[in-house]
Design a protein around this motif. Structure first.
Motif, mmCIF file in Angstrom:
data_model
loop_
_atom_site.group_PDB
_atom_site.id
_atom_site.type_symbol
_atom_site.label_atom_id
_atom_site.label_comp_id
_atom_site.label_asym_id
_atom_site.label_seq_id
_atom_site.Cartn_x
_atom_site.Cartn_y
_atom_site.Cartn_z
ATOM 1 N N ALA A 1 0.860 -1.190 0.000
ATOM 2 C CA ALA A 1 0.000 0.000 0.000
ATOM 3 C C ALA A 1 0.893 1.236 0.000
ATOM 4 C CB ALA A 1 -0.907 -0.008 1.223
ATOM 5 N N ALA A 2 1.907 1.222 -0.843
ATOM 6 C CA ALA A 2 2.992 2.202 -0.769
ATOM 7 C C ALA A 2 2.478 3.632 -0.569
ATOM 8 C CB ALA A 2 3.876 2.102 -2.008
ATOM 9 N N MET A 3 1.596 4.079 -1.433
ATOM 10 C CA MET A 3 1.115 5.458 -1.299
ATOM 11 C C MET A 3 -0.198 5.517 -0.557
ATOM 12 S SD MET A 3 -0.322 8.568 -2.341
ATOM 13 C CE MET A 3 -1.498 7.954 -3.493
ATOM 14 N N ALA A 4 -1.163 4.673 -0.983
ATOM 15 C CA ALA A 4 -2.521 4.781 -0.441
ATOM 16 C C ALA A 4 -2.602 4.410 1.030
ATOM 17 C CB ALA A 4 -3.462 3.895 -1.247
ATOM 18 N N GLY A 5 -1.627 3.664 1.533
ATOM 19 C CA GLY A 5 -1.681 3.185 2.910
ATOM 20 C C GLY A 5 -1.870 4.291 3.928
ATOM 21 N N THR A 6 -1.338 5.461 3.652
ATOM 22 C CA THR A 6 -1.481 6.568 4.603
ATOM 23 C C THR A 6 -2.954 6.891 4.868
ATOM 24 O OG1 THR A 6 0.667 7.541 4.119
ATOM 25 C CG2 THR A 6 -1.010 9.049 4.931
ATOM 26 N N ALA A 7 -3.806 6.661 3.860
ATOM 27 C CA ALA A 7 -5.224 7.005 4.021
ATOM 28 C C ALA A 7 -5.910 6.163 5.102
ATOM 29 C CB ALA A 7 -5.953 6.846 2.693
ATOM 30 N N LEU A 8 -5.284 5.046 5.490
ATOM 31 C CA LEU A 8 -5.906 4.213 6.532
ATOM 32 C C LEU A 8 -5.965 4.939 7.869
ATOM 33 C CD1 LEU A 8 -4.473 0.648 5.811
ATOM 34 C CD2 LEU A 8 -6.603 1.668 5.031
ATOM 35 N N ILE A 9 -5.297 6.068 7.953
ATOM 36 C CA ILE A 9 -5.372 6.850 9.188
ATOM 37 C C ILE A 9 -6.788 7.433 9.359
ATOM 38 C CG2 ILE A 9 -4.644 9.154 8.402
ATOM 39 C CD1 ILE A 9 -2.423 8.671 10.763
ATOM 40 N N CYS A 10 -7.541 7.496 8.260
ATOM 41 C CA CYS A 10 -8.927 8.002 8.315
ATOM 42 C C CYS A 10 -9.883 6.809 8.302
ATOM 43 C CB CYS A 10 -9.230 8.856 7.091
ATOM 44 S SG CYS A 10 -8.121 10.247 6.867
ATOM 45 N N ARG B 1 -4.862 13.301 9.554
ATOM 46 C CA ARG B 1 -6.177 13.005 8.951
ATOM 47 C C ARG B 1 -6.722 14.210 8.194
ATOM 48 N NH1 ARG B 1 -8.412 10.627 14.160
ATOM 49 N NH2 ARG B 1 -7.820 8.452 13.930
ATOM 50 N N ALA B 2 -6.586 15.386 8.800
ATOM 51 C CA ALA B 2 -7.169 16.585 8.187
ATOM 52 C C ALA B 2 -6.529 16.850 6.828
ATOM 53 C CB ALA B 2 -6.984 17.786 9.118
ATOM 54 N N ARG B 3 -5.202 16.705 6.729
ATOM 55 C CA ARG B 3 -4.533 16.970 5.448
ATOM 56 C C ARG B 3 -4.908 15.920 4.405
ATOM 57 N NH1 ARG B 3 -3.940 20.439 3.238
ATOM 58 N NH2 ARG B 3 -1.919 20.439 2.245
ATOM 59 N N ILE B 4 -4.998 14.654 4.845
ATOM 60 C CA ILE B 4 -5.340 13.579 3.904
ATOM 61 C C ILE B 4 -6.755 13.812 3.366
ATOM 62 C CG2 ILE B 4 -5.764 11.065 3.723
ATOM 63 C CD1 ILE B 4 -2.747 12.032 3.992
ATOM 64 N N ARG B 5 -7.661 14.168 4.270
ATOM 65 C CA ARG B 5 -9.045 14.411 3.831
ATOM 66 C C ARG B 5 -9.103 15.567 2.845
ATOM 67 N NH1 ARG B 5 -11.181 13.365 9.865
ATOM 68 N NH2 ARG B 5 -11.707 11.158 9.554
ATOM 69 N N GLU B 6 -8.282 16.581 3.095
ATOM 70 C CA GLU B 6 -8.271 17.734 2.204
ATOM 71 C C GLU B 6 -7.771 17.325 0.812
ATOM 72 O OE1 GLU B 6 -6.461 20.869 4.443
ATOM 73 O OE2 GLU B 6 -6.194 22.069 2.624
ATOM 74 N N HIS B 7 -6.708 16.535 0.784
ATOM 75 C CA HIS B 7 -6.179 16.093 -0.512
ATOM 76 C C HIS B 7 -7.229 15.267 -1.276
ATOM 77 C CE1 HIS B 7 -1.755 16.422 1.061
ATOM 78 N NE2 HIS B 7 -2.179 17.547 0.550
ATOM 79 N N VAL B 8 -7.898 14.383 -0.560
ATOM 80 C CA VAL B 8 -8.893 13.530 -1.230
ATOM 81 C C VAL B 8 -10.046 14.397 -1.747
ATOM 82 C CG1 VAL B 8 -10.539 11.633 -0.915
ATOM 83 C CG2 VAL B 8 -8.252 11.485 0.112
#
Ligand code: PLP
Length: 476
Positions: free
Chosen positions: A274-283, A375-382
């Motif tokens: 999950a090289a890149m997408a794995g970070t999104a699991l924080i949400c 989480r806040a930054r990841i949500r913003e990017h998505v």
């Protein structure tokens, strides 16, 4: 006090240059990065003729060195930290992570063994355990985490474990010469690092079987089962499956749960990349993409891609570290320590012996952002990527080429591959933004990935305006 010169630099010089460099980096990230063309515009061979043919005999002043950095090196730098870097996957950075890198350099620790710097080992185990909780990863990964340089190395270690499991640990002792070919299975869109690992490990790239994807470019578990059964009938030795959460081409999500069940039936090592997408699991709202991760024998993702942690930092987890250690450990006399029992010696968990104190930067990031901050930054990017995708969908000059579940938008201008190639080149050559491409369903597709620390809605709106503006006059 005796002054120790390091090269031509005293500690006073170091303080001065160091403070100035921190100022330079802060200005660069705040403001100046936007002034440079995102993708370096230099031609191949630009730099070397400007450098002396041999290294200097006498030490030079810092001023001379720095001037050359600004005039000769900087023009040949591609600005990965530009808010308009949308190419590949990001390698985003943050101030706390940069300070972590600096401190690690200052301490100059080699954490190859617990004894060579106990805090380096213990902090690493601890922050990787934090991530298990913060991302709701399967609890069997607790205590099984190790920082690798890259996902490529993590996948190589996973494939080694799989090879050794199936050969009864004969391969590491006698070599992989004998026996029926070992087989590894990946989606047709899996990262090339798996194939490279198979080449390095003596499995061979022709024994990495690309399983066809469905209409979302995710691996078809039925086709995986068929391929394994066919290989077994032919007397080959299946050993490894890699499922990808977020493929490089289009961020396709392989169905880990269904793939895991196939691996269980056939007792195969399941690695999840999950090289890149794995970070999104924080949400919590993005965790469905990891359903079935409890089947995984190993898992990796790169905080150095999307989690504001400077390159390099891959978080690699194994559910049973003893299998990794058994495949990797050798014990020469000069590395034996009295405390070897009951401590982690990470040198046995990866390829190199030596290792940097990389946990510091991850610890700094987690503490400075907090889980909520990430989480806040990841949500913003998505949200930005989804908004960009909606603009593509609403404009009949463009078409979307893959689902936009997270922060990658795959799209193309309605027209020929050549027109799309020219569109991408014109944007990248202008230097204002940087996009890369892939091939999906046989067609040339542009990829726009939003993961930069400083990218805002305004930047994405501007990028969309540039893309629209560049479509004029591209017809064949
Ligand atoms: N796996 C996937 C899904 C990737 O997208 C990438 C790189 O983009 C890699 C592995 C390789 O990453 P690394 O550079 O950490 O080896």
């Amino acid at each position: 006090m005796t002054e120790h010169l390091h090269g031509n630099m005293s500690s006073e010089d170091f303080r001065r240059a160091g403070h100035a460099m921190i100022d330079w980096i802060a200005d660069y990230l705040d403001r100046d990065v936007a002034r440079y063309p995102v993708r370096s515009q230099v031609e191949p061979g630009w730099l070397r003729p400007q450098l002396p043919a041999s290294a200097p005999e006498s030490g030079e002043s810092w001023e001379a060195i720095w001037t050359d950095f600004e005039t000769k090196i900087l023009p040949g730098v591609t600005h990965w930290q530009s808010p308009h870097f949308y190419a590949y996957f990001p390698a985003n950075v943050s101030y706390p992570a940069i300070l972590g890198e600096l401190l690690s350099a200052g301490l100059g620790v080699n954490g190859m063994l617990w004894a060579t710097s106990p805090a380096a080992t213990e902090l690493e185990t601890h922050v990787l355990d934090w991530l298990v909780d913060a991302m709701d990863l399967p609890p069997h990964f607790k205590g099984g985490g190790v920082i690798q340089d890259t996902a490529s190395s993590a996948s190589l270690c996973a494939l080694l474990c799989a090879r050794e499991q199936v050969t009864g640990y004969v391969g590491v002792r006698d070599g992989t010469g004998g026996g029926a070919p070992l087989r590894a299975y990946v989606s047709e869109h899996a990262h090339s690092s798996i194939e490279k690992a198979a080449m390095i490990l003596g499995i061979g790239s022709s024994n990495v079987i690309a399983i066809p994807g469905d209409e979302t470019h995710a691996m078809r578990p039925g086709a995986l089962r068929k391929a394994i059964e066919q290989d077994l009938r032919q007397g080959l030795r299946p050993c490894f499956v890699c499922a990808t959460i977020g493929t490089t081409s289009s961020l396709a999500m392989d169905p880990v749960d269904a793939i895991g069940k196939v691996c269980r039936e056939h007792d195969l090592w399941l690695h999840v990349d999950a090289a890149m997408a794995g970070t999104a699991l924080i949400c919590p709202e993005f965790r469905a993409m990891a359903d079935g991760l409890s089947y995984a024998d190993s898992y990796c993702f790169n905080p150095h891609k999307w989690m504001f942690t400077n390159f390099d930092c891959d978080a690699f987890y194994v559910c049973d570290p003893s299998r990794l250690i058994r495949a990797m450990s050798i014990m020469p006399e000069y590395l034996k320590t009295a405390d070897a029992d009951g401590v982690i010696n990470y040198r046995d968990w990866h390829i190199p012996l030596g290792r940097r104190f990389r946990a510091l930067k991850l610890w700094f990031v987690l503490r400075s952002f907090g889980i909520e901050g990430i989480r806040a930054r990841i949500r913003e990017h998505v949200a930005l990527a989804r908004e960009f995708a909606s603009w593509i969908d609403a404009d009949d000059r463009f078409e979307r080429c893959a689902p936009c579940d997270l922060n990658l938008v795959c799209f193309r201008m309605v027209g020929s591959d050549d027109e799309n190639r020219r569109l991408m080149s014109s944007l990248n050559d202008a230097g204002q933004m940087y996009l890369t491409h892939t091939i999906l369903d046989g067609r040339f597709v542009l990829r726009l990935c939003i993961g930069q620390t400083t990218t805002t809605r305004q930047h994405v709106q501007q990028a969309w305006a540039w893309i629209q503006g560049a479509t004029g006059g591209l017809a064949d």
